[in-house]
Design a protein around this motif. Sequence first.
Motif, PDB file in Angstrom:
ATOM      1  N   PHE A 270     -31.662  -4.478   3.670  1.00 35.80           N
ATOM      2  CA  PHE A 270     -32.992  -4.456   4.294  1.00 35.80           C
ATOM      3  C   PHE A 270     -33.232  -5.740   5.087  1.00 35.80           C
ATOM      4  CE2 PHE A 270     -37.429  -3.987   4.923  1.00 35.80           C
ATOM      5  CZ  PHE A 270     -37.771  -2.671   4.657  1.00 35.80           C
ATOM      6  N   THR A 271     -32.999  -6.891   4.451  1.00 27.35           N
ATOM      7  CA  THR A 271     -33.241  -8.150   5.149  1.00 27.35           C
ATOM      8  C   THR A 271     -32.202  -8.402   6.236  1.00 27.35           C
ATOM      9  OG1 THR A 271     -32.021  -9.413   3.473  1.00 27.35           O
ATOM     10  CG2 THR A 271     -34.395  -9.209   3.180  1.00 27.35           C
ATOM     11  N   THR A 272     -31.014  -7.817   6.117  1.00 25.87           N
ATOM     12  CA  THR A 272     -30.037  -7.943   7.191  1.00 25.87           C
ATOM     13  C   THR A 272     -30.567  -7.324   8.470  1.00 25.87           C
ATOM     14  OG1 THR A 272     -28.159  -7.997   5.676  1.00 25.87           O
ATOM     15  CG2 THR A 272     -27.708  -7.325   7.934  1.00 25.87           C
ATOM     16  N   ASN A 273     -31.142  -6.139   8.378  1.00 27.70           N
ATOM     17  CA  ASN A 273     -31.703  -5.522   9.583  1.00 27.70           C
ATOM     18  C   ASN A 273     -32.849  -6.354  10.145  1.00 27.70           C
ATOM     19  OD1 ASN A 273     -30.144  -3.213  10.183  1.00 27.70           O
ATOM     20  ND2 ASN A 273     -31.043  -2.118   8.460  1.00 27.70           N
ATOM     21  N   GLN A 274     -33.699  -6.878   9.299  1.00 23.22           N
ATOM     22  CA  GLN A 274     -34.774  -7.739   9.796  1.00 23.22           C
ATOM     23  C   GLN A 274     -34.207  -8.971  10.483  1.00 23.22           C
ATOM     24  OE1 GLN A 274     -37.112  -8.408   6.220  1.00 23.22           O
ATOM     25  NE2 GLN A 274     -38.553  -6.819   6.805  1.00 23.22           N
TER      26      GLN A 274
ATOM     27  N   ALA B 235     -21.375   1.246  -2.163  1.00 20.96           N
ATOM     28  CA  ALA B 235     -19.978   1.401  -2.563  1.00 20.96           C
ATOM     29  C   ALA B 235     -19.410   0.132  -3.185  1.00 20.96           C
ATOM     30  CB  ALA B 235     -19.130   1.802  -1.362  1.00 20.96           C
ATOM     31  N   TRP B 236     -19.947  -1.050  -2.799  1.00 16.75           N
ATOM     32  CA  TRP B 236     -19.368  -2.304  -3.281  1.00 16.75           C
ATOM     33  C   TRP B 236     -19.902  -2.711  -4.641  1.00 16.75           C
ATOM     34  CZ3 TRP B 236     -15.537  -1.885  -0.538  1.00 16.75           C
ATOM     35  CH2 TRP B 236     -15.607  -1.552   0.813  1.00 16.75           C
ATOM     36  N   GLY B 237     -20.911  -2.036  -5.136  1.00 17.83           N
ATOM     37  CA  GLY B 237     -21.323  -2.207  -6.523  1.00 17.83           C
ATOM     38  C   GLY B 237     -22.107  -3.472  -6.832  1.00 17.83           C
ATOM     39  N   GLY B 238     -22.492  -4.242  -5.820  1.00 16.63           N
ATOM     40  CA  GLY B 238     -23.218  -5.484  -6.072  1.00 16.63           C
ATOM     41  C   GLY B 238     -24.580  -5.491  -5.419  1.00 16.63           C
ATOM     42  N   VAL B 239     -24.873  -6.572  -4.698  1.00 15.61           N
ATOM     43  CA  VAL B 239     -26.123  -6.673  -3.968  1.00 15.61           C
ATOM     44  C   VAL B 239     -25.911  -7.636  -2.813  1.00 15.61           C
ATOM     45  CG1 VAL B 239     -27.063  -8.596  -5.331  1.00 15.61           C
ATOM     46  CG2 VAL B 239     -28.633  -6.990  -4.217  1.00 15.61           C
ATOM     47  N   GLY B 240     -26.626  -7.408  -1.713  1.00 19.77           N
ATOM     48  CA  GLY B 240     -26.495  -8.255  -0.539  1.00 19.77           C
ATOM     49  C   GLY B 240     -26.339  -7.414   0.704  1.00 19.77           C
ATOM     50  N   GLY B 241     -26.215  -8.089   1.845  1.00 19.83           N
ATOM     51  CA  GLY B 241     -26.002  -7.410   3.109  1.00 19.83           C
ATOM     52  C   GLY B 241     -25.029  -8.203   3.950  1.00 19.83           C
ATOM     53  N   TYR B 242     -24.528  -7.583   5.017  1.00 19.68           N
ATOM     54  CA  TYR B 242     -23.599  -8.280   5.906  1.00 19.68           C
ATOM     55  C   TYR B 242     -23.866  -7.866   7.346  1.00 19.68           C
ATOM     56  CZ  TYR B 242     -21.169  -3.857   6.410  1.00 19.68           C
ATOM     57  OH  TYR B 242     -20.894  -2.550   6.691  1.00 19.68           O
ATOM     58  N   ALA B 243     -23.507  -8.746   8.257  1.00 20.08           N
ATOM     59  CA  ALA B 243     -23.470  -8.434   9.677  1.00 20.08           C
ATOM     60  C   ALA B 243     -22.120  -8.873  10.200  1.00 20.08           C
ATOM     61  CB  ALA B 243     -24.586  -9.166  10.420  1.00 20.08           C
ATOM     62  N   ALA B 244     -21.443  -7.995  10.954  1.00 22.12           N
ATOM     63  CA  ALA B 244     -20.101  -8.287  11.453  1.00 22.12           C
ATOM     64  C   ALA B 244     -20.011  -7.835  12.906  1.00 22.12           C
ATOM     65  CB  ALA B 244     -19.046  -7.571  10.607  1.00 22.12           C
ATOM     66  N   GLY B 245     -19.355  -8.650  13.730  1.00 20.52           N
ATOM     67  CA  GLY B 245     -19.231  -8.285  15.130  1.00 20.52           C
ATOM     68  C   GLY B 245     -18.636  -9.387  15.966  1.00 20.52           C
ATOM     69  N   HIS B 246     -19.170  -9.568  17.158  1.00 21.56           N
ATOM     70  CA  HIS B 246     -18.730 -10.564  18.140  1.00 21.56           C
ATOM     71  C   HIS B 246     -18.494 -11.918  17.477  1.00 21.56           C
ATOM     72  CE1 HIS B 246     -18.945 -13.260  21.594  1.00 21.56           C
ATOM     73  NE2 HIS B 246     -18.840 -12.212  22.398  1.00 21.56           N
ATOM     74  N   GLY B 247     -17.517 -12.653  17.979  1.00 22.86           N
ATOM     75  CA  GLY B 247     -17.172 -13.936  17.384  1.00 22.86           C
ATOM     76  C   GLY B 247     -18.308 -14.934  17.333  1.00 22.86           C
ATOM     77  N   ASP B 248     -19.271 -14.829  18.255  1.00 24.20           N
ATOM     78  CA  ASP B 248     -20.400 -15.758  18.278  1.00 24.20           C
ATOM     79  C   ASP B 248     -21.616 -15.252  17.493  1.00 24.20           C
ATOM     80  OD1 ASP B 248     -19.052 -17.599  19.846  1.00 24.20           O
ATOM     81  OD2 ASP B 248     -19.791 -16.759  21.736  1.00 24.20           O
ATOM     82  N   LEU B 249     -21.542 -14.018  16.992  1.00 20.87           N
ATOM     83  CA  LEU B 249     -22.706 -13.443  16.313  1.00 20.87           C
ATOM     84  C   LEU B 249     -23.081 -14.260  15.084  1.00 20.87           C
ATOM     85  CD1 LEU B 249     -24.774 -11.122  15.969  1.00 20.87           C
ATOM     86  CD2 LEU B 249     -23.031  -9.907  14.647  1.00 20.87           C
TER      87      LEU B 249
END
Length: 394
Positions: free
Chosen positions: A111-115, A243-257
Motif C-alpha cells: 500500500f505505501t509503495t504505491n503511495q 507469496a513471499w510470506g512476510g510483510v513489506g513492499g518493493y519497487a523495481a525498474g530503471h537504474g535511477d528509480l
Amino acid sequence: MATSLSDRLSTELAGLRDAGLLISPRVLEAPQRARTRVDGRAVVNLASNNYLGFADHPKLKARAQEYLEKWGAGAGAVRTIAGTLQIHEDFERQIAAFKHTGSALVLHSGFTTNQGVLGALLQEGDLVVSDELNHASIIDGLRLTKATRKVFRHADPADLERVLRENPTDGLVMVVTDGVFSMDGDVAPLDELVAVARKFGAVTYVDDAHGSGVMGPQGSGTVHHFGFEYADDVIQVGTLSKAWGGVGGYAAGHGDLRQLLINRARPYLFSTAMAPATVGALAAALDEVQADPSLMERLWDNTRFFKAELHRLGFDTMGSVTPITPVVFGEAPAAFEASRRLFDEGIFAVGLGFPTVPRGKARIRNIVTAEHTRADLEQALSAYEKVGRALGII
C-alpha cells in the motif's frame, strides 16, 4: 451543534450492520497454513494469500532467527538517517537481480509503495491513466498526486489508446495496472497494454502484488510472463506479504528509480526501516522459490484441479485464470451466509461484498496454495457443493 464522536461511530456502524456489511474478522489461533485453527475450530484455509506456503516455512523462520540474533530486533531509525543496515541493501540487490531490473527499493507495505512511488514520480502537468479495477492503494496513491488522472475500461487496450489520444501532454505519461487483479483473478493483457503505452511514449506501471511468486519463470512475475523484465519503461511494484510470506513492499525498474525514491518517496523517508528478522525471512523466500520449482508446480496443479471441479459443480468463478478463485453468490448477505455455512463444514473462506467488490458481484474469494493437499481441496469442494445447493446457487 457539532456531531459527537459517539454519534458518528454509532451511526456509521448501524448503517453497516443494517446493510449486512459489518465486518468482524475471525481470529487464527495457529500459524498461517493450509490447515489452521480459527475461532476454536480446525479448518481448511482458503482465505489467505500464502500462495507458496512460506508464512510458516522452516527455512524462512530459520533465516529470520539468524538475522534477529545478528542484527537485533529493529533497525532503530529511518533509512536516510541511520536505519539502513547492510542486509537492507543486500536484499534490494537480490530483488533487482530476481526481477532483472536496474535497481530496487524496499518499502513498508504494498500500500505505501504505491503511495510513495506514484507520489515521487508524478507531477502537475503529467498524465496518468489507470485501469478501472486497480487496487485501492493505487487509487489512493494517485489521489495524492497533482497529475491529471484518467481511467480506462478494465483490461481494454483499445480504450486505453482512446484515453491517451484524447489527452495529449508534454509531461510524463504513465499507464497503471495491476498485473493480477486481486478480486477477479484475471491477468492484465500486458503485451497489448505496453504496446499501446509505447505508442504514446508512456511508462507502464505494474502492481504485481498477486503475480510475484505466482506468474512467470520461478515466480518472477506478470511482467516476466509477458517478456518485459529488462524494459526501462516498465516499473514493477508489489507487496512482500503474499507469496513471499512476510510483510513489506518493493519497487523495481530503471537504474535511477531507486535513487529518486530514496530522496522523494515519503513513506520511505518518514518510516523506520524494516526489521532484520523480516528481511531475513524475505531473503530466504526469494532463495527458496528459485531453488525449488516444485512449489509453483504444486500451486498450479492445485489451482487447475480446484477450478475444474467448481465448474463441474456449476459455480461461477468469473473466468479467473490464476489461483485467486472467486465464487459468485450475488449480494453480500448471501456471500456472508455461504461463508458462515462453509465454516460450519470446516472450511475457512471469507465472503466479500460492497464496497470491496461491486454490488451484485458479492463472492467468496478462494486462494489455493502450494501447501494444500488433494484431500484438503476435496473436503472444500464437498462443502461447497452442500452449501451451494442449500442456498440455491447451483
